[in-house]
Design a protein around this motif. Sequence first.
Motif, PDB file in Angstrom:
ATOM      1  N   GLY A  22      30.306  35.983  45.654  1.00  0.00           N
ATOM      2  CA  GLY A  22      30.981  35.136  45.369  1.00  0.00           C
ATOM      3  C   GLY A  22      30.974  34.096  44.051  1.00  0.00           C
ATOM      4  O   GLY A  22      31.580  33.358  43.167  1.00  0.00           O
ATOM      5  N   GLN A  25      29.422  34.529  41.069  1.00  0.00           N
ATOM      6  CA  GLN A  25      30.224  35.896  39.657  1.00  0.00           C
ATOM      7  C   GLN A  25      30.284  34.553  39.294  1.00  0.00           C
ATOM      8  O   GLN A  25      31.038  34.943  37.602  1.00  0.00           O
ATOM      9  N   PRO A  27      33.853  33.426  38.569  1.00  0.00           N
ATOM     10  CA  PRO A  27      35.071  34.176  37.501  1.00  0.00           C
ATOM     11  C   PRO A  27      36.002  32.866  36.236  1.00  0.00           C
ATOM     12  O   PRO A  27      35.495  32.123  36.788  1.00  0.00           O
ATOM     13  N   SER A  31      41.763  33.043  38.103  1.00  0.00           N
ATOM     14  CA  SER A  31      40.420  33.822  39.565  1.00  0.00           C
ATOM     15  C   SER A  31      39.973  32.895  40.422  1.00  0.00           C
ATOM     16  O   SER A  31      39.453  33.943  41.899  1.00  0.00           O
ATOM     17  N   LYS A  32      39.425  31.885  40.120  1.00  0.00           N
ATOM     18  CA  LYS A  32      38.774  30.792  40.959  1.00  0.00           C
ATOM     19  C   LYS A  32      39.337  31.324  42.570  1.00  0.00           C
ATOM     20  O   LYS A  32      39.081  31.416  43.599  1.00  0.00           O
ATOM     21  N   THR A  35      38.646  34.542  44.685  1.00  0.00           N
ATOM     22  CA  THR A  35      38.126  34.540  44.576  1.00  0.00           C
ATOM     23  C   THR A  35      37.737  33.895  46.303  1.00  0.00           C
ATOM     24  O   THR A  35      37.008  34.112  46.758  1.00  0.00           O
ATOM     25  N   GLN A  36      38.214  32.728  46.002  1.00  0.00           N
ATOM     26  CA  GLN A  36      38.118  31.833  46.928  1.00  0.00           C
ATOM     27  C   GLN A  36      38.775  31.835  48.694  1.00  0.00           C
ATOM     28  O   GLN A  36      38.508  32.014  49.553  1.00  0.00           O
ATOM     29  N   CYS A  38      39.142  35.646  48.828  1.00  0.00           N
ATOM     30  CA  CYS A  38      38.439  36.793  49.220  1.00  0.00           C
ATOM     31  C   CYS A  38      37.406  36.548  50.277  1.00  0.00           C
ATOM     32  O   CYS A  38      37.015  36.349  51.177  1.00  0.00           O
ATOM     33  N   ASP A  39      36.545  35.413  49.702  1.00  0.00           N
ATOM     34  CA  ASP A  39      35.503  34.417  50.930  1.00  0.00           C
ATOM     35  C   ASP A  39      35.974  34.328  51.935  1.00  0.00           C
ATOM     36  O   ASP A  39      35.249  34.363  53.223  1.00  0.00           O
ATOM     37  N   ALA A  68      40.210  41.576  46.246  1.00  0.00           N
ATOM     38  CA  ALA A  68      39.444  42.012  45.103  1.00  0.00           C
ATOM     39  C   ALA A  68      39.802  43.009  43.607  1.00  0.00           C
ATOM     40  O   ALA A  68      39.552  42.829  43.403  1.00  0.00           O
ATOM     41  N   LEU A  73      37.803  42.063  40.946  1.00  0.00           N
ATOM     42  CA  LEU A  73      36.187  41.271  41.358  1.00  0.00           C
ATOM     43  C   LEU A  73      35.402  42.334  42.420  1.00  0.00           C
ATOM     44  O   LEU A  73      35.217  42.614  43.102  1.00  0.00           O
ATOM     45  N   GLN A  76      32.893  41.085  44.703  1.00  0.00           N
ATOM     46  CA  GLN A  76      33.376  41.106  46.296  1.00  0.00           C
ATOM     47  C   GLN A  76      33.694  43.084  46.928  1.00  0.00           C
ATOM     48  O   GLN A  76      33.827  43.266  47.973  1.00  0.00           O
TER      49      GLN A  76
END
Length: 514
Positions: A22, A25, A27, A31-32, A35-36, A38-39, A68, A73, A76
Motif C-alpha cells: 500500500g 503503490q 495511487p 484512490s488514496k 488505499t488508506q 483498505c490498509d 481493492a 488496487l 492490495q
Amino acid sequence: MMPCPVRIVVFCLLFALTAKAGERQQPPLQSKRATQWCDSLTKQAATYYHKNSYQSALKSYLQALKIAEDHRLQKQRAFLLNNISALYIDLYQPKNLPNTQKGLQYAKQAVEALKALKTDSIEKRAALAVAYINYGDLLNSYGTDSKRPEFQQKAIAVFSEGIDFVKNTADYDTQANLYANLAYTYKNLNDKPKYFFYLQQAYRLTDQHPSAITLYVKQGVNFALGEYYSISGNISKALLHLHEAESLLKQEADPNYQMMNLVYGLANTIYQQTGNYKLAHQYQTRYWHIKDSLLNAETLRKFEEMEVRYQSERKGRQLKETALQLQNANLMRNALMAVAVLLCLSLFLFYRAYKNRHRALLLKQEVADMALQKAGVELAANRRLLERHTASLVEKNHLIDGLQQQLLQTGKADDKTLSKLANSRILTRQDWEEYKRLFDKVHPGFFIKLRSHFPDITDADERILAFSRLNISVKEAAALLGISYESMKNSRYRLRKKIGIQNDVDLKEVIGKM
C-alpha cells in the motif's frame, strides 16, 4: 490442517507485505482514500487473526478485498487473496470438501494475481512464496479427503516450484515451510522414505539458521519429527522432539491454539506408548480443553454464510457497473436529461441505502437481543441444574449419616437398608465429572483460569475452590466430600498457605478477581 502441523500461514509476514504494498503503490489522488481504507481494514483483520477470531478477520479481509477490486488496487487485491486463502486453511475441516474447494479458488487466484504484478519487489517475492505454500497445502488436503491423488501430485508440483523459487534466497523460514509441507504430502501418499527425507531437510534448516526461522515453524517441524518417530517406534527420539516443541511453545507470548492441540495430542500418544498413563491423562485433559476452544461447526456455518453474502454483493456490484455504462452512453445523446436522471437516481439510491441500512440495524439489534435472551435462559437453567445436583449430593450424604446412626443405635440393619448404604457414594469420580461439567456451563473457563493462576493445586484443592466460588459453607463442603468438618478446615488452611492467601481474606473474593 489435516494432521499437518506446518500449515504455514505466515500472517505477520502477509500483513507486513500488504502494508508495504500500500505504501509503495502511490495511487492517484482519487484512490488514496480507498488505499488508506483498505490498509486499515487489513490491519484490523490481522489483529482479529492473532486473537483467533477468524470470523471477524474474514469479514475485514472481504471488506478490504471489495474496496481493492472496486478501485482496481491490484497489489492490495493480490495480497488479500493470499490472506483469505490462508484463513481457509485455519478453518479447514476434513469432511467439508466444498469449503476446501473455495479455499483452493482463492489460493489459485492469489498465485495468478501475484505473478501478474509488474514488479519484482522483495514484498512480491515473499508473498508469492507463501502463496505457493497455501495453494499446495489446500491441494494436498483436498486430494487426501476426496481420495483423488492427482490433486496431491499437483501439490507436489506446486511445492517443488516454490522450493525452486526460494532456494537461492536467504528466506530459510519459507524453505523450511515448503519442505515440511512437501513431507506431509508424501506422508499422505504413504511414501515413508520421502516423507522422512523432506522432514530432515526442514529440520536441517531450523538447525543451521535458527535465528531466521519463526517459532511457529520450529514448533511444527519438531512436532512432525516427534510424530514420525512415534509412528516408527523410536520413542526416545519422539520424546526429544516433543520436549523441544513444548519448549518452543512456552517461548511464545500468544501461542497458536491449533499447534498447542497438536503437541498435546502427540504427548498423550507418546506417554501411552511409554506406559506413563498419569502424564498421558494430563495431556489428554489439556488436549480436550484446547480443542473445545477451537472453531466449531457453528463458526464454519457463519463463515460460509459470510462468503455467500460477499459473492452476492460482488454480483450486484457488477450489475450496477453495467447499468452505469449504459447511463454513460445515454449521457452522450442528451447531457441535460442524463444529469437529471442521474440526480434522481442518486437521490433514490441514497434513500434506499438509508432505509436498508436502518432496516439492517434494527434486524441486527433484534437478533442480538434474542441471542442475549437465549443465553440468559440457558445460563439460568444450568445454574438451577447445578444447584439441584449439589442438593442431591448433600441428600446422599444425609442418607448415609442416617444409615450409620441406625447401625450405631441398633447394631444391625435390614437388607433394604444395607442395600441403600452399599449403593450410595459421596461425590464419586463420576459424580465429580458430572458436577464439573455443570459447573463449567455456569462459570465457563473457571478451571482453566484456576490452573493458570495456581498451577500447583491438586484435584482436591480444585474442588474446595469450586465450592467456595458457589458460596458453599465449610460444613456443606465437608458433607459433599465425605470428610469431617475438622478435616475440611485443615484442608482449606493448607490450601490458603499453598496459594499465599491470608486467613482474613475470603477465598471467594480472590477467586472472583480471576
